[in-house]
Write a protein that holds these residues in place. Structure first.
Motif, short mmCIF file in Angstrom:
data_model
loop_
_atom_site.label_atom_id
_atom_site.label_comp_id
_atom_site.label_asym_id
_atom_site.label_seq_id
_atom_site.Cartn_x
_atom_site.Cartn_y
_atom_site.Cartn_z
N THR A 2 -0.92 3.77 4.75
CA THR A 2 0.43 3.77 5.27
C THR A 2 0.92 2.34 5.45
O THR A 2 0.19 1.48 5.93
N LEU A 3 2.13 2.12 5.05
CA LEU A 3 2.72 0.79 5.20
C LEU A 3 2.96 0.50 6.67
O LEU A 3 3.56 1.33 7.37
N PRO A 4 2.50 -0.65 7.18
CA PRO A 4 2.83 -0.99 8.57
C PRO A 4 4.35 -1.06 8.74
O PRO A 4 5.07 -1.44 7.82
N ALA A 5 4.82 -0.65 9.91
CA ALA A 5 6.27 -0.65 10.16
C ALA A 5 6.52 -1.34 11.49
O ALA A 5 6.26 -0.74 12.52
N PRO A 6 6.98 -2.58 11.49
CA PRO A 6 7.31 -3.35 10.30
C PRO A 6 6.08 -4.01 9.68
O PRO A 6 5.06 -4.18 10.34
N LEU A 7 6.23 -4.35 8.42
CA LEU A 7 5.22 -5.15 7.72
C LEU A 7 5.47 -6.62 8.06
O LEU A 7 6.59 -7.09 7.93
N THR A 8 4.44 -7.33 8.46
CA THR A 8 4.62 -8.74 8.83
C THR A 8 3.71 -9.64 8.00
O THR A 8 2.74 -9.18 7.42
N GLY A 9 4.07 -10.92 7.98
CA GLY A 9 3.20 -11.93 7.38
C GLY A 9 3.54 -12.28 5.95
O GLY A 9 4.70 -12.21 5.53
N VAL A 10 2.51 -12.67 5.20
CA VAL A 10 2.69 -13.20 3.85
C VAL A 10 2.37 -12.11 2.82
O VAL A 10 1.29 -11.53 2.85
N VAL A 11 3.32 -11.86 1.94
CA VAL A 11 3.21 -10.80 0.94
C VAL A 11 3.47 -11.40 -0.44
O VAL A 11 4.58 -11.35 -0.94
N PRO A 12 2.46 -11.98 -1.07
CA PRO A 12 2.73 -12.66 -2.34
C PRO A 12 3.22 -11.68 -3.41
O PRO A 12 2.69 -10.56 -3.52
N PRO A 13 4.22 -12.07 -4.18
CA PRO A 13 4.60 -11.30 -5.36
C PRO A 13 3.62 -11.70 -6.46
O PRO A 13 3.69 -12.79 -7.00
N VAL A 14 2.68 -10.82 -6.74
CA VAL A 14 1.50 -11.17 -7.54
C VAL A 14 1.87 -11.46 -9.00
O VAL A 14 2.45 -10.60 -9.68
N CYS A 15 1.51 -12.65 -9.48
CA CYS A 15 1.70 -12.96 -10.91
C CYS A 15 0.91 -11.98 -11.76
O CYS A 15 -0.09 -11.42 -11.31
#
Lengths: 308, 308, 308, 308
Positions: A2-15
C-alpha cells in the motif's frame, strides 16, 4: 504494497538503462535499483519522463515495471507512469502496470489532442474510477503544453480522485497553492519534480521530491531531505547547492547539435555509467548521444561533487 | 496497393465512428467508407487527428485499419497515421498498420519529449529504414508543438526518406517552400490539411488536400478539387467559400465548456449522424459532447449548405 | 541618493493612482508613498508592470517619477522602470527618469521585435554605457516573451553592466542560479518579483522582494522580510501564507470578461481604495474595471487578512 | 489626402534608412520613397515593423513621417504605424502622425500587458473615437503575442471602428474569414503582410499587400499585383515564385549569432544599399549587423533575381 498516505521523502524517477541496440538492459536496471535502495530513497518512480517513458514500447514498459518490482521486492513502493495521449490509451497502461505490480499510477493531462480544464477533470475521474491503485497527477507543462490549475487539483483531491501531485511545472507559487490547500486532506501527497529547489519545496510543506538527478546521487538527495526535515536550514542549503552544481551536467550537450532532453538524459546516463552502475550510457532513439568530450565533462561534474 | 506518386486529389482523414460505450462502430465505419468512396475521393487517411487517433487504443487502431482496408477493398489507397510520442513507439504502429494492409504511413515529429531538428531528421530516417511502405511526414504544430522546417523536409525528400508531406501547420508560405522546392522530385506528394484554403494550396502547386470536413461533404471537396484542376478559378472560389461557411460548424461548441478539438470533432460526427451516415455521434473520452442545442446548430449549417 | 549595493528588503512596485478620467492622481500617489514609507519598506520601484507603466504616456511617466521622488524626499531610494520596446526608446526613458531624480533604472529585454541572447547582451551594454545610474535587469517573460538566461545575467553582472536582477519569471530554479552565482559579486542585487514565494527566495539567498501586493499590505511584507532575516522560519511561513491568501484577490475578476492583468491591477487598486489610501480605483484604458460585486469580494479578502 | 476605400494594390512598409550613428538618413529615405514611387506602388506604410518602428525614438518617428509625407507630396496615401504598448501611448502617436500628415493609422492590439478580446475591442474603439483619420488594425501575433479573432475584426468593421486590416499572422484561413465576411462592407480594406502568398491572398479577395521585400523589388510586387488582377494565374505564380526565391535573402544571417528580425531587416537594407538606393545598410541597435560574407550572399540573391 500500500502506498503511504502521504508518501514522503526522495522518490527517484528511475532511469531506464539500455543496451547498445536499445533494448532494456535488465541487469543494469537491477543494479540501478540496488544503488537507489542503498542510497536510502523512500520509493521508486518508474516510467516517468526521466525514465524515457516516451521512447519505450509497451513491451519495454512492462519489462521495466516487472523488473523493478521484482528487484525491490516490497522494500519500497513503486509508482509507475502511464504516460500516453488520452484517457483510453492511459487506461490500457493502468491495466498493464497494475498487473506488473505497481503500487500507484502517475498520470499527466491529455496531450497531442487539444484539451480543456473540463476535459482534464473528466480524464482524471475516469482513470480513478477504473484504477485499483492510487492515482497521482503529473503536472509537466513542458511536455504536455498545459498547466494543471491548482484549483482543479484541489477539487479532484477533495473528491478522492487524486491521491497526490507530482509538480514538474517549475512554478513554485502555483505548487504552494496546492500544498497549502491540501493541508485539510491529510493523505494527499505533494511531490516536487525539481532538482534545484527541493529545500524550498519541503520548507513550504511539500512531502517529497522526484529529482532525476537522484539517479546519479541518491545519497545526496536523501541527505538533503533529512537535513530539511531536521530543520537544519544552513546545511540543507549547502547540500542543495552542491546538487545544483552537479545538475550543471545537463548543459554539457551542445544545443546546436541536440535537444535539451537528449542532453539531460545523456548526462544522467553517462554519469551512471562512469559511476559503474549501468553497463552502457545509450539513450533511446532518436535522441542524439553525447560526444566523448561531453562525457568527459560529465566526469568533471562528478569529480567536483566527490562522486568519482 | 501501391501509393500513387504523387498522390493527388481529396484524401479525407476518416472519422472513427464510436458506439455509445466508445467502441469502434464497425458498421458505421463501413458506411462512412462507402459514403466517401461514393463522394469520389481519391484515397483515405485513417488514424489521423480527425480520426481521434490520440484517443484510440492499439486494439481499436488495428480494428480501424483492418475494417477500412477491407471495406475499400483496393478501390482506393489507404494511408494510416502512426501517431505516437517517439520513434520506437511509432515503429510498433508502423508494423501494425502495415500488417493490417495500409499503403503508406503518416508520421509526426516526436512529441511529449523535447526535440531538435537533428533528432527529427534521425526519427524519420529510422522510420523509413524500417518501414516497407512509403512514409509521409505530418506537420501539425498545434499537436506536437514543433514546426517541421521546410529545408529539413526537402532534404529528407531528396534523400528518399519521405514520400510526401501532409501540412496542417496553417503556414501556407512555409508549405509553398516545400511545394516549390519539391518540383525537382517528381514523385513527392504535397497535401494540405486545411479545410479553408484548399483552392489556394492547389493553385500554388500542392497535389491534394486532407480536409476533416470532407467526411461531412466529400462531394463538395471533390468538386472543389476538380474545379481547381480545370482552372475554373471563379467557381472553385465559390465552392471553397461554401465549404468555409459549412466549416463554421466547428464553432458551435461553447468554449467555456469544452476544448476546440471536442467542438470540432463533435460537430463533424453530429453532422455525419444527422446525414444518416453513422449511428451515434459520440466522441472518445474525455472529450465533452455537444449539447442538443449545439447539435441543432450543426443541423443549420448542414441545411445552409444544402446537405440536409 | 546612491543605491545601496546590494539593495535589500521590500521594494514595492508602486501602483499609479488615476483619476476617473485617467490622469495621474497626484495627491493619491503622495498618500500611497506615505503609506508605503509608513509600512517600513526599503525602497520604491515606480514605473513597473504593477505601476501600469505600459499604459502611461511619457508625460504621465515623468509626473510619476517627479512626484514620488519629491514625496519620498531622500528617505528611500527610488528605482524607475524604463520599459519600452528596444534600446533607443529605452535610452530616452533613462534620460527622463534620471532627470526626474530616480536612483536606478530597471530595464527589460527588448520586446515586440524578435530578439536573441546576443542582442539582449548588446542592449544592456548600450544602456549601461549611457546611463549615469545603476541598471537593474527585469526578467519578465510573461510580458516580453523571452527569458533572460542565468548565464547571460551573470556575465553582464561580472562585467559591471548590471547592478542587479528583478526576477518575475516564476522560475525559482533559474533565479537560484543567478543568486548563487552572484555571491562572488558582493554588490549585485537579486530581487524576486513574486508575491507568493518571498520566504523561499530569501531563504536561498535573494536580497529582497518586489511584490505588487505590498501596495496593499506593506506592513505584512516588511514583517515577512524581517522574520526571514531573523531565521524565524515558522512565523515567516505563517506570514507568507497569510499574504498568499490575501493575493487570492487577483482572481475576483471574471476571466470571461477581462484579462488577468486587468483583474490583478483592478484588485490592488480596489483594495487601496477600500483601505482609504487612494481616491479612485480606476485602472488605465483599455483595461476592464471590476464590477461592484467583484470589488465587494476584494473587500472580503481584506477583511479576511485583518486589513479592513 | 483621403485614403481610398478600399485601398488596393502594393503598399510597401517603408524601411527606415539610418546613418552609421543610427540617425534617420533623410536623403536616403527620400531616395527610397522615389524608388518606390517609381516602382509603381499604390501607397506607402511608414513606421511598421519593417520600418524598425520598435527601435525608433518619438523624435525619429516624427521625422520619418514628415519626410515621407513631404517627399511623396500627395502622389500616394501615407499610412503610419502607431505601435506602442497600449491605448494611451498609441493615442499620443496618433496625434503625432496625424500632425505630421499621415492619411491613416495602423494599430496593433495591446502588448507587453496581458490582454483579452474585450480589452482589444475597447482599445480599437477608443482609438477610433479619438483619431481623425481612418484606423487600420494590424494583426501580428509574432510581435504582440495575441491573434486578432476574425469575428472581432468583422464586428469592429461593421461598427465603423476599423477601416481595414493588415494581416501579418501567416494564417491565411483566418484572414479569408475576414476577407469574405467584409464583402458586405464595401469600403473595408484587407491587406496581407506576407511576401510569399500575395497571389493567394489576392485570389481569395484581399485588396492588396504590404510586403517588406517590396522595398527591394517594388517593380516585382507591382507586376505581381497587376498579373493577379488581370487573371493571368500562370504568370502571376511565376512572378510570385521569383519573389519567394528572392525572399530567401532573409536567411543569410547566422541564427547562432543573431535573431531572425536582425537577419531579415539586415538583408533588406543590405539589398537597398547594394542597389544604390540607400547610403548605409545599418540597422538600429541592438540588432546584430550582417557580416561581409552574409552581405555578399544577399548580393547573390539580387543577382539571381536580375536586380544587380
Amino acid at each position: 504494497m500500500t502506498l503511504p498516505a502521504p508518501l514522503t521523502g526522495v522518490v527517484p524517477p528511475v532511469c531506464t538503462p539500455l543496451t547498445p541496440d536499445r533494448e532494456v538492459d535488465v541487469p543494469s536496471l537491477r543494479r540501478l535499483v540496488d544503488h537507489l535502495v542503498a542510497g536510502g530513497v523512500d520509493a521508486l518512480f518508474v516510467l516517468g519522463s526521466t525514465s524515457e517513458v516516451a521512447f519505450l514500447t509497451d513491451r519495454q514498459r512492462r519489462l521495466v515495471v516487472e523488473t523493478v518490482v521484482e528487484q525491490v521486492s516490497g522494500k519500497l513502493p513503486v509508482l509507475a507512469g502511464v504516460i500516453d495521449m488520452t484517457t483510453p490509451r492511459m487506461l490500457d497502461h493502468v491495466g498493464a502496470v497494475t498487473a506488473a505490480g505497481a503500487d500507484a499510477v502517475v498520470a499527466t493531462a491529455p496531450f497531442y489532442a487539444r484539451t480543456h480544464p473540463a476535459e482534464i477533470s473528466r480524464h482524471y475521474r475516469l482513470i480513478a474510477e477504473r484504477a485499483t491503485i492510487p492515482v497521482i497527477a503529473y503536472d509537466i507543462p513542458v511536455a504536455v503544453h498545459t498547466k494543471l490549475p491548482a484549483g482543479l487539483v484541489l477539487e479532484l483531491a477533495a473528491d478522492g480522485v487524486l491521491a497526490g501531485l507530482k509538480d514538474s511545472s517549475g512554478d513554485l507559487g502555483g505548487f504552494r497553492e496546492v500544498v497549502t490547500g491540501a493541508r485539510v486532506l491529510p493523505g494527499f501527497t505533494t511531490l516536487t519534480g525539481s532538482e534545484l529547489i527541493v529545500d524550498a519545496a519541503l520548507a513550504l510543506g511539500a512531502h517529497g521530491a522526484v529529482p532525476g538527478l537522484a539517479n546519479v546521487d541518491p545519497h545526496g538527495y536523501v541527505r538533503l531531505d533529512r537535513l530539511c526535515r531536521s530543520g537544519d536550514v544552513e546545511r540543507a542549503r549547502t547540500e542543495q547547492e552542491r546538487l545544483c552544481a552537479l545538475f550543471g551536467m545537463v548543459t554539457v550537450g551542445d544545443p546546436a547539435r541536440m535537444g535539451g532532453g537528449s542532453a539531460a538524459l545523456g548526462a544522467f546516463k553517462a554519469a551512471l555509467h562512469l559511476r559503474g552502475v549501468i553497463a552502457c550510457p545509450a539513450t533511446a532513439e532518436p535522441q542524439i548521444p553525447l560526444s566523448p568530450e561531453e562525457v568527459e565533462r560529465v566526469g568533471k561534474y562528478l569529480a567536483g561533487a566527490g562522486l568519482l
